[in-house]
Scaffold this motif. Structure first.
Motif, PDB file in Angstrom:
ATOM      1  N   GLN A 226       0.826  -1.211   0.000  1.00 14.52           N
ATOM      2  CA  GLN A 226       0.000   0.000   0.000  1.00 14.52           C
ATOM      3  C   GLN A 226       0.859   1.261   0.000  1.00 14.52           C
ATOM      4  OE1 GLN A 226      -2.242  -1.034   3.596  1.00 14.52           O
ATOM      5  NE2 GLN A 226      -4.145  -0.821   2.416  1.00 14.52           N
ATOM      6  N   TYR A 227       1.919   1.225   0.759  1.00 13.98           N
ATOM      7  CA  TYR A 227       2.760   2.419   0.906  1.00 13.98           C
ATOM      8  C   TYR A 227       3.418   2.801  -0.420  1.00 13.98           C
ATOM      9  CZ  TYR A 227       5.868   5.762   3.194  1.00 13.98           C
ATOM     10  OH  TYR A 227       6.528   6.910   3.581  1.00 13.98           O
ATOM     11  N   VAL A 228       3.876   1.800  -1.170  1.00 14.93           N
ATOM     12  CA  VAL A 228       4.495   2.084  -2.461  1.00 14.93           C
ATOM     13  C   VAL A 228       3.460   2.622  -3.444  1.00 14.93           C
ATOM     14  CG1 VAL A 228       5.569   1.019  -4.489  1.00 14.93           C
ATOM     15  CG2 VAL A 228       6.431   0.498  -2.207  1.00 14.93           C
TER      16      VAL A 228
ATOM     17  N   GLY B 197       5.138   5.942  -3.335  1.00 16.32           N
ATOM     18  CA  GLY B 197       6.248   5.713  -4.256  1.00 16.32           C
ATOM     19  C   GLY B 197       7.496   5.165  -3.579  1.00 16.32           C
ATOM     20  N   TRP B 198       8.433   4.744  -4.418  1.00 14.55           N
ATOM     21  CA  TRP B 198       9.665   4.119  -3.942  1.00 14.55           C
ATOM     22  C   TRP B 198      10.600   5.109  -3.260  1.00 14.55           C
ATOM     23  CZ3 TRP B 198      10.830  -0.998  -3.708  1.00 14.55           C
ATOM     24  CH2 TRP B 198       9.993  -1.878  -4.392  1.00 14.55           C
TER      25      TRP B 198
ATOM     26  N   LEU C 217       9.674   5.335   0.253  1.00 15.63           N
ATOM     27  CA  LEU C 217      10.087   4.121   0.957  1.00 15.63           C
ATOM     28  C   LEU C 217      11.583   4.179   1.274  1.00 15.63           C
ATOM     29  CD1 LEU C 217       8.850   1.410   1.917  1.00 15.63           C
ATOM     30  CD2 LEU C 217       9.690   0.403  -0.212  1.00 15.63           C
ATOM     31  N   ALA C 218      12.376   4.712   0.347  1.00 16.68           N
ATOM     32  CA  ALA C 218      13.822   4.846   0.573  1.00 16.68           C
ATOM     33  C   ALA C 218      14.106   5.765   1.749  1.00 16.68           C
ATOM     34  CB  ALA C 218      14.496   5.357  -0.693  1.00 16.68           C
ATOM     35  N   LYS C 219      13.294   6.794   1.916  1.00 13.39           N
ATOM     36  CA  LYS C 219      13.493   7.708   3.041  1.00 13.39           C
ATOM     37  C   LYS C 219      13.231   7.021   4.381  1.00 13.39           C
ATOM     38  CE  LYS C 219      12.462  11.917   0.400  1.00 13.39           C
ATOM     39  NZ  LYS C 219      11.539  13.068   0.225  1.00 13.39           N
ATOM     40  N   LYS C 220      12.513   5.911   4.319  1.00 12.33           N
ATOM     41  CA  LYS C 220      12.280   5.109   5.523  1.00 12.33           C
ATOM     42  C   LYS C 220      13.378   4.058   5.715  1.00 12.33           C
ATOM     43  CE  LYS C 220       8.315   7.013   6.667  1.00 12.33           C
ATOM     44  NZ  LYS C 220       8.112   7.772   7.937  1.00 12.33           N
ATOM     45  N   GLY C 221      14.388   4.125   4.836  1.00 14.51           N
ATOM     46  CA  GLY C 221      15.521   3.210   4.964  1.00 14.51           C
ATOM     47  C   GLY C 221      15.335   1.868   4.293  1.00 14.51           C
TER      48      GLY C 221
END
Length: 468
Positions: free
Chosen positions: A378-380, A384-385, A388-392
């Motif tokens: 759902q988050y992606v 977006g990706w 998600l990258a900012k969440k590590g």
């Protein structure tokens, strides 16, 4: 055009996990002479009495079907194993709801051992029928809902439901619709040095261990209440998308860790999340049951990851494809058909178990890692990706190794088998669907173009598989 096939020093052959050694026939005896246009696997006819929904003529259902997965024989260089799925089937809605037509309902999923002759001809050495622990044959019929069944009612080709006893009328209690908790829709295959096999499938998904005769000796799935399992997958894998389960399976060189890849985005937590470009890779230590998860980013939403094969402990080859036909087949021709092989490195992706829980990052028993109350799927979709990258969290890095459309004008829709022959030669195999197709639930012959019936076709491609 396919690159010219060439001989590699045999010293390199043993480097790759799953590559054959040279105890039988040297690589050069079949690779150098293999036809550039590929070579067809043999088939038999399962039945030829059904009427094609388009032509109104009788057509053949073929066995065939050895294209859901493939892997090299551990010790004989010119032999490979290939896997069938649950058997010929098509979408069908009947008196008992939506489901699948099984025109050969008694079909037994199986592993075929094939040998490539020096002239490129392929012969079936033997078929290994898959069996329950008791030794009785399994079927390809769907599992019950307790093991992830998605309500696929099985029907015969005549539209009647498949029953426990087809000679008697349907009765909910005494003669219900036949389901099979040992039934497999096999899609991933590993052949171990001791002669045993692991198979992953699209139902549970299940990862099942079979002995050399095809008898089940172990099982891993996401259902802790299943008394047949010693170890389990994370519960999130119960949310596999129907008919898009664990499409690929590999084993690390030390034969301690299975590596499975899901075909497409999971329905986690529901169908609204599944039409995306995020798929999951799972590793399972078969000694202690420890698992780990990684993410894979597809080139476009709803692509399919149809195979994963081992290069080293952390490096693997992965198929990513769409469902189109280059020359049309039963669909419109698509000159941009995607049939590609990528190299991935698990060490470049985030281990999901390493992500620390915070106020916004939590873990749910059923849905796995959650961010701001959303599943990763759902988050992606929503953010977006990059978010998600900012969440590590990063997907595994991938590098294009082979584009089969550019190499051989690949005509098939389903590219599903990889055979790592040596560092510079890769076998690629398609799933021909038993030479069947369906349009609006009506069975027909599966054509690649106006005149060519689809069949299992092996291609051997020259490429730098290791990236050295």
């Amino acid at each position: 055009m396919m690159n010219k096939l060439w001989l590699v020093s045999l010293v390199s052959v043993g480097i790759l996990s799953g590559c054959a050694n040279t105890t039988s026939t040297s690589t050069s005896n079949f690779v150098d002479r293999f036809p550039q246009q590929g070579s067809e696997l043999p088939y038999s006819v399962l039945r030829g009495d059904l009427i094609d929904g388009k032509t109104n003529q009788a057509f053949e259902i073929r066995n065939g079907g050895f294209g859901s997965a493939m892997t090299g024989h551990p010790s004989i260089s010119n032999q490979f194993y290939a896997l069938t799925d649950r058997g010929p089937n098509a979408n069908h809605t009947g008196e008992y709801g939506k489901g699948k037509s099984f025109p050969v309902a008694s079909y037994v999923p199986r592993i075929g051992l094939f040998e490539v002759a020096s002239n490129g001809e392929i012969n079936l050495v033997k078929s290994i029928f898959l069996k329950r622990p008791s030794g009785s044959l399994i079927s390809g019929l769907p599992n019950t809902s307790a093991l992830g069944g998605t309500g696929e009612t099985p029907y015969h080709a005549n539209g009647k439901p498949v029953l426990v006893d087809d000679s008697k009328p349907y009765n909910k209690d005494s003669n219900p619709i036949k389901l099979d908790d040992y039934g497999l829709d096999g899609e991933g295959l590993v052949a171990l040095k001791d002669g045993t096999f692991w198979v992953s499938d699209e139902y549970g998904p299940h990862m099942v261990h079979f002995d050399k005769n095809g008898v089940e000796i172990g099982r891993i799935n996401a259902f802790k209440e299943d008394g047949r399992t010693e170890f389990n997958l994370p519960a999130v894998f119960q949310h596999r998308r129907a008919n898009r389960g664990m499409e690929g399976l590999a084993m690390t060189p030390d034969e301690t860790t299975l590596v499975g890849i899901m075909q497409s985005t999971m329905a986690n937590p529901n169908k609204a999340a599944q039409k995306s470009d995020i798929t999951r890779i799972v590793t399972v230590n078969v000694i202690n049951g420890e698992t780990e998860q990684y993410l894979y980013r597809q080139e476009k939403a709803e692509n399919a990851n149809s195979e994963i094969s081992t290069l080293t402990t952390n490096k693997f080859l992965v198929i990513e494809r769409d469902g189109s036909f280059l020359f049309g087949g039963p669909k419109k021709a698509n000159p941009n058909a995607q049939k590609q092989v990528y190299r991935i490195d698990l060490t470049t992706g985030t281990r999901l178990s390493d992500i620390a829980e915070t106020q916004s990052v939590t873990r749910d028993e059923s849905h796995g890692l959650m961010i701001e109350g959303l599943t990763l799927e759902q988050y992606v979709v929503k953010n977006g990706w990059d978010a998600l990258a900012k969440k590590g969290i990063q997907p595994v890095n991938k590098t294009l190794v082979i584009d089969m459309v550019k190499e051989v004008a690949y005509p098939h829709d389903k590219m599903e088998g990889l055979w790592i022959i040596d560092e510079h030669h890769l076998g690629v195999l398609n799933d021909d669907d038993f030479a069947t197709w369906s349009t609006k639930g009506k069975l027909e012959q599966k054509y690649l173009d106006a005149n060519t019936v689809d069949s299992n076709q092996l291609y051997i491609i020259e490429a730098d598989l290791m990236g050295q």
